[in-house]
Scaffold this motif. Structure first.
Motif, PDB file in Angstrom:
ATOM      1  N   VAL A 149      32.822 -68.605  20.498  1.00  0.00           N
ATOM      2  CA  VAL A 149      31.869 -67.557  20.142  1.00  0.00           C
ATOM      3  C   VAL A 149      32.657 -66.420  19.509  1.00  0.00           C
ATOM      4  O   VAL A 149      33.611 -65.907  20.108  1.00  0.00           O
ATOM      5  N   ASN A 150      32.283 -66.066  18.282  1.00  0.00           N
ATOM      6  CA  ASN A 150      32.927 -64.969  17.554  1.00  0.00           C
ATOM      7  C   ASN A 150      34.450 -65.107  17.554  1.00  0.00           C
ATOM      8  O   ASN A 150      35.177 -64.205  17.983  1.00  0.00           O
ATOM      9  N   PRO A 151      34.977 -66.222  17.080  1.00  0.00           N
ATOM     10  CA  PRO A 151      36.428 -66.416  17.131  1.00  0.00           C
ATOM     11  C   PRO A 151      37.156 -65.515  16.141  1.00  0.00           C
ATOM     12  O   PRO A 151      36.584 -65.052  15.151  1.00  0.00           O
ATOM     13  N   ARG A 168      37.509 -74.779   4.991  1.00  0.00           N
ATOM     14  CA  ARG A 168      36.338 -74.303   4.241  1.00  0.00           C
ATOM     15  C   ARG A 168      35.441 -73.422   5.113  1.00  0.00           C
ATOM     16  O   ARG A 168      34.533 -72.773   4.605  1.00  0.00           O
ATOM     17  N   ILE A 169      35.697 -73.409   6.415  1.00  0.00           N
ATOM     18  CA  ILE A 169      34.839 -72.686   7.345  1.00  0.00           C
ATOM     19  C   ILE A 169      35.510 -71.386   7.761  1.00  0.00           C
ATOM     20  O   ILE A 169      36.606 -71.400   8.343  1.00  0.00           O
ATOM     21  N   GLY A 170      34.890 -70.267   7.439  1.00  0.00           N
ATOM     22  CA  GLY A 170      35.290 -69.002   8.028  1.00  0.00           C
ATOM     23  C   GLY A 170      36.518 -68.340   7.464  1.00  0.00           C
ATOM     24  O   GLY A 170      37.115 -67.500   8.136  1.00  0.00           O
ATOM     25  N   LEU A 171      36.933 -68.643   6.247  1.00  0.00           N
ATOM     26  CA  LEU A 171      38.028 -67.927   5.622  1.00  0.00           C
ATOM     27  C   LEU A 171      37.489 -67.052   4.492  1.00  0.00           C
ATOM     28  O   LEU A 171      36.360 -67.190   4.063  1.00  0.00           O
ATOM     29  N   GLY A 172      38.327 -66.127   4.025  1.00  0.00           N
ATOM     30  CA  GLY A 172      37.911 -65.258   2.931  1.00  0.00           C
ATOM     31  C   GLY A 172      36.879 -64.221   3.342  1.00  0.00           C
ATOM     32  O   GLY A 172      36.017 -63.840   2.541  1.00  0.00           O
ATOM     33  N   ILE A 189      32.716 -66.449  11.455  1.00  0.00           N
ATOM     34  CA  ILE A 189      32.212 -67.573  12.249  1.00  0.00           C
ATOM     35  C   ILE A 189      31.475 -66.984  13.453  1.00  0.00           C
ATOM     36  O   ILE A 189      32.049 -66.224  14.236  1.00  0.00           O
ATOM     37  N   ARG A 190      30.205 -67.320  13.601  1.00  0.00           N
ATOM     38  CA  ARG A 190      29.424 -66.790  14.724  1.00  0.00           C
ATOM     39  C   ARG A 190      29.679 -67.586  16.005  1.00  0.00           C
ATOM     40  O   ARG A 190      29.935 -67.024  17.051  1.00  0.00           O
ATOM     41  N   PHE A 191      29.584 -68.903  15.901  1.00  0.00           N
ATOM     42  CA  PHE A 191      29.821 -69.739  17.076  1.00  0.00           C
ATOM     43  C   PHE A 191      30.042 -71.174  16.606  1.00  0.00           C
ATOM     44  O   PHE A 191      29.766 -71.523  15.450  1.00  0.00           O
ATOM     45  N   GLY A 192      30.544 -71.981  17.510  1.00  0.00           N
ATOM     46  CA  GLY A 192      30.780 -73.378  17.173  1.00  0.00           C
ATOM     47  C   GLY A 192      30.985 -74.212  18.418  1.00  0.00           C
ATOM     48  O   GLY A 192      31.286 -73.698  19.505  1.00  0.00           O
ATOM     49  N   ALA A 193      30.823 -75.504  18.267  1.00  0.00           N
ATOM     50  CA  ALA A 193      31.023 -76.445  19.369  1.00  0.00           C
ATOM     51  C   ALA A 193      31.576 -77.745  18.808  1.00  0.00           C
ATOM     52  O   ALA A 193      31.254 -78.136  17.672  1.00  0.00           O
ATOM     53  N   GLN A 212      28.639 -72.436  12.918  1.00  0.00           N
ATOM     54  CA  GLN A 212      27.676 -71.535  12.279  1.00  0.00           C
ATOM     55  C   GLN A 212      28.414 -70.310  11.749  1.00  0.00           C
ATOM     56  O   GLN A 212      29.106 -69.625  12.508  1.00  0.00           O
ATOM     57  N   THR A 213      28.266 -70.027  10.456  1.00  0.00           N
ATOM     58  CA  THR A 213      28.866 -68.830   9.876  1.00  0.00           C
ATOM     59  C   THR A 213      27.784 -67.809   9.556  1.00  0.00           C
ATOM     60  O   THR A 213      26.608 -68.147   9.391  1.00  0.00           O
ATOM     61  N   GLY A 214      28.186 -66.552   9.446  1.00  0.00           N
ATOM     62  CA  GLY A 214      27.261 -65.484   9.113  1.00  0.00           C
ATOM     63  C   GLY A 214      27.211 -65.235   7.619  1.00  0.00           C
ATOM     64  O   GLY A 214      28.064 -65.696   6.857  1.00  0.00           O
ATOM     65  N   LYS A 215      26.228 -64.487   7.176  1.00  0.00           N
ATOM     66  CA  LYS A 215      26.092 -64.189   5.755  1.00  0.00           C
ATOM     67  C   LYS A 215      27.035 -63.052   5.357  1.00  0.00           C
ATOM     68  O   LYS A 215      27.483 -62.260   6.192  1.00  0.00           O
TER      69      LYS A 215
END
Length: 737
Positions: A284-286, A336-340, A344-348, A366-369
């Protein structure tokens, strides 16, 4: 039809060679592990009665410089266990060459070739494919990693375990404890694959408990012995780890003239052992601000470069996701997830073994806008399933779905796709005798308003023996194939590659081995017209002191399929359809690792695009003050000469690095990277204090500068202008419930 017949031929070869299914090669090497008869204290003394009663693995085999005799440097290994931990002790006697041990520093996950060390490999499912590696160098710095694809190690993985090393006049002694909660293994089995590896740099000897030919790494799980338990390993019981973090810091963007911004974040990771072999990871929120920065490189390639994943959440069983496909055909790539700047909101992720033959991985992130760019919130879902067949081969499938949530395009902002999906199937060959490897691959993508020519067909087969290296690979990537959550830098091509090498093995003298290697690669466009080819003939000489010299010559042909700036500095471009031919030559040298001062160099000179020339010189230097200080520097110089409008272009890449390791739990690392091609200088300084196993304090300072520019926002000339700056303090704690 040509591509289908080529792939079919490779698949037939793969299946034909699965007949090589002999019994495990080193089955006769067995070490019996019994429950400890007394408590074990991790102090490096190895005096407890339980150690005296344990069976000893000794009389190792030499792997280098020769692999035909027993090791001359003695190592004695014992193992035992209790309800909570596996214990190992290793007595590593000094060799016949006098002098102090050789290590880089006390930093974790050191470079194998530059350290006296002891490491071992556990195949906890006895499937010869995946496992764990642990060990230390002679000064006590830890090494741990995940083993995948039969013997490759991912050292970015980190977990809780304990070790102590004590040094004596004639030996160093390692004692360690690995909690059963740290590793994954199958309930009820009493056989694991096991092997032990020792390196003594003064004698240049690398050794292994089981015999291993020198063309293979000692991590090869196909060549492990057997760890025989007196009863199946105990179940670890409730195995839940909570890993919270808290972070504070300040950032300032000088380039966009924004004020100093302070931040505070907190988040949580959790690990839940569903079974002893199946793990659920939650986040959560990493935040990954503690991760090492990527090492910059000079980029003269026409396609996107690849940088490996280093973030802890994505690593355990990450090979099942990231290594599906080939190095340049990856349907899924977690970076591709959560860089730049994308949060990242949460993940499993649920991953691991279902039994000895079945392996699975399911991940959802799940990523945020991002309002500034109009990037919508996105969901990344991945499913991977793998079934072992024959001795070590497997069949795998993967489904990847990237979806934009509630997306409405915005004026004057980039347009993003609504979804992109990939479905893939692959067969991986790994023969029981470790000589044959290969892969057959099919992947299809699904995107809105796009169909046809959207699939990948590929296959390869390689034979690696004591003297011969023979391999071939074919690829077909459709022009409409799209992997938005993957790494596929080039599309719309057919490719064929062949490799042929031979190694001479002298029985004496200063040369350990030498031999030629020929690699030839051809690319064709969808109309089967040649677009690229490169043929490289090299000759490598490895000396008995472990230094290596290589010389090579290459011929290249390129027909550009899109405009390209040959300097990659944002200048004028060569036109689509232009053809370019050249020949080049080069050398590489790496010095012997058993010195406090190490060095290497490489050179490249020859033709380049548009009848130009390119000279490249690089040097890598290292110096160590054992065991506390490690200094390193990498320098690269390019001199490109082309017709006008480019003319002569030169640029430097300079990367000094300073590591101070006061203890094996307190590190200071400073990394400076000056990239003249990208007009940027980066400074990254990090203090890490591991106050408990897998629990840390980090203080990270980062600066980016614009070289040779006036200070941004001021009419004042200066050598460097600050672009942005950040200071972050982060705390993590690993809490086992």
């Amino acid at each position: 039809m040509v591509k289908f017949s080529s792939i079919l031929a490779v698949i037939c070869c793969l299946f034909c060679h699965t007949i090589l299914l002999a019994q495990k090669k080193n089955e006769s090497y067995q070490l019996h592990i019994n429950r400890a008869s007394s408590p074990i204290t991790i102090d490096g003394l190895v005096e407890e009665p339980a150690w005296q009663a344990a069976e000893v693995a000794s009389n190792f085999w030499m792997v280098l410089p020769m692999d035909t005799s027993r090791a001359r440097v003695r190592t004695d290994v014992r193992m035992t266990y209790d309800d909570h931990n596996i214990y190992l002790s290793a007595i590593c006697y000094h060799g016949y060459v006098e002098g102090p041990y050789m290590v880089e520093s006390l930093r974790r996950d050191w470079a194998f070739v530059k350290n006296d060390n002891f490491i071992f490999f556990m195949d906890t499912f006895d499937d010869q494919t995946n496992g764990f590696t642990f060990g230390t160098n002679a000064a006590g710095a830890q090494w741990d990693g995940l083993l995948y694809e039969g013997g490759k190690a991912n050292l970015s993985w980190d977990n809780k375990w304990y070790s102590v090393v004590k040094n004596y006049a004639d030996r160093y002694v390692l004692e360690l404890a690995i909690p059963f909660k740290t590793i994954r293994y199958k309930k009820g089995i009493n056989r694991w694959g096991i092997n032990f590896s020792r390196q003594d740099l003064k004698t240049t000897e690398k050794s292994s408990w089981t015999p291993i030919q020198r063309q293979f790494p000692t991590a090869s799980l196909a060549l492990t012995g057997v760890l025989v338990w007196d009863q199946p390993p105990p179940q670890p019981g409730p195995n839940i780890s909570i890993i919270p973090y808290a972070l504070t810091g300040i950032t300032r963007d000088y380039q966009n003239n924004t004020p100093t911004n302070s931040r505070f974040d907190a988040g949580l990771d959790a690990k839940v052992a569903v079974t002893s072999s199946l793990n659920l990871d939650l986040t959560v929120n990493p935040d990954f601000s503690q991760v090492d920065v990527d090492q910059q490189v000079t980029n003269l390639d026409r396609y996107e470069l690849f940088f490996p994943e280093k973030r802890q959440f994505f690593l355990e069983n990450g090979d099942q996701f990231t290594n599906f496909g080939y190095a340049t055909i990856r349907p899924f790539f977690s970076r591709r997830i959560g860089l730049g700047g994308v949060p990242i909101r949460f993940g499993a992720r649920l991953s691991g073994k279902l039994n000895k033959d079945w392996r699975m991985g399911v991940m959802d992130m799940q990523t945020g806008k991002v309002d500034d760019t109009g990037l919508p919130a996105q969901n990344f879902a991945v499913v991977a399933l793998q079934r072992r067949i024959f001795a070590r081969s497997n069949i795998g499938l993967m489904f990847v779905n990237k979806e934009s949530l509630s997306y409405q395009p915005e004026a004057n902002k980039p347009l993003y796709s609504r979804y992109n999906r990939n479905f893939g199937l692959e067969y991986n060959l790994a023969s029981a005798n470790n000589l044959w490897t290969g892969k057959a691959l099919y992947v299809k993508s699904f995107s809105p308003d796009q169909s046809g020519e959207d699939a990948v067909y590929a296959g390869n087969l390689q034979y690696t023996s004591r003297r011969w290296l023979i391999g071939g690979q074919v690829e077909s990537v459709g022009k409409n194939y799209t992997a938005e959550a993957g790494y596929v830098p080039r599309r719309g091509y057919e490719r064929g590659m062949a490799t042929l090498g031979y190694t001479f093995l002298p029985t004496g003298g200063s040369v350990l081995n030498h031999g030629p290697l020929l690699t030839s690669t051809y690319f064709f466009d969808p109309a089967w017209k040649q677009s690229d080819n490169e043929s490289v003939l090299s000759y490598a000489i490895t000396f008995r002191n472990r230094s290596v010299f290589t010389a090579w010559v290459a011929t290249d042909y390129v027909r550009l399929l899109q405009p390209f700036d040959p300097t990659n500095t944002g200048r004028e471009t060569l036109a689509t359809g232009t053809e370019h031919y050249w020949t080049a030559w080069g050398t590489d040298f790496d010095s012997k690792p058993q010195s406090v001062f190490t060095y290497g160099f490489s050179s490249r000179y020859g033709g380049y695009y548009d009848n130009g020339t390119r000279l490249n010189l690089t040097a890598d230097l290292g110096y160590r003050i054992q065991p506390y200080v490690s200094l390193a520097a990498s320098l690269s110089y390019n001199d490109i000469r082309l017709p006008q409008p480019w003319g002569r272009t030169t640029f430097w890449l300079v990367s000094p690095r300073f590591d101070l390791t006061l203890t094996n739990t307190l590190y200071l690392t400073t990394f400076v990277q000056y990239n003249e091609q990208q007009k940027n200088m980066n400074v990254n300084a990090r203090i890490q204090w591991r106050y408990k196993p897998a629990s840390d304090f980090f203080l990270v300072y980062t600066d980016n500068y614009l070289p040779n520019s006036a200070q941004i926002g001021q009419d004042v000339p200066g050598f460097f202008s600050v672009k942005n700056r950040a200071l972050v303090l982060k705390w993590t704690y690993w809490w086992n419930l």
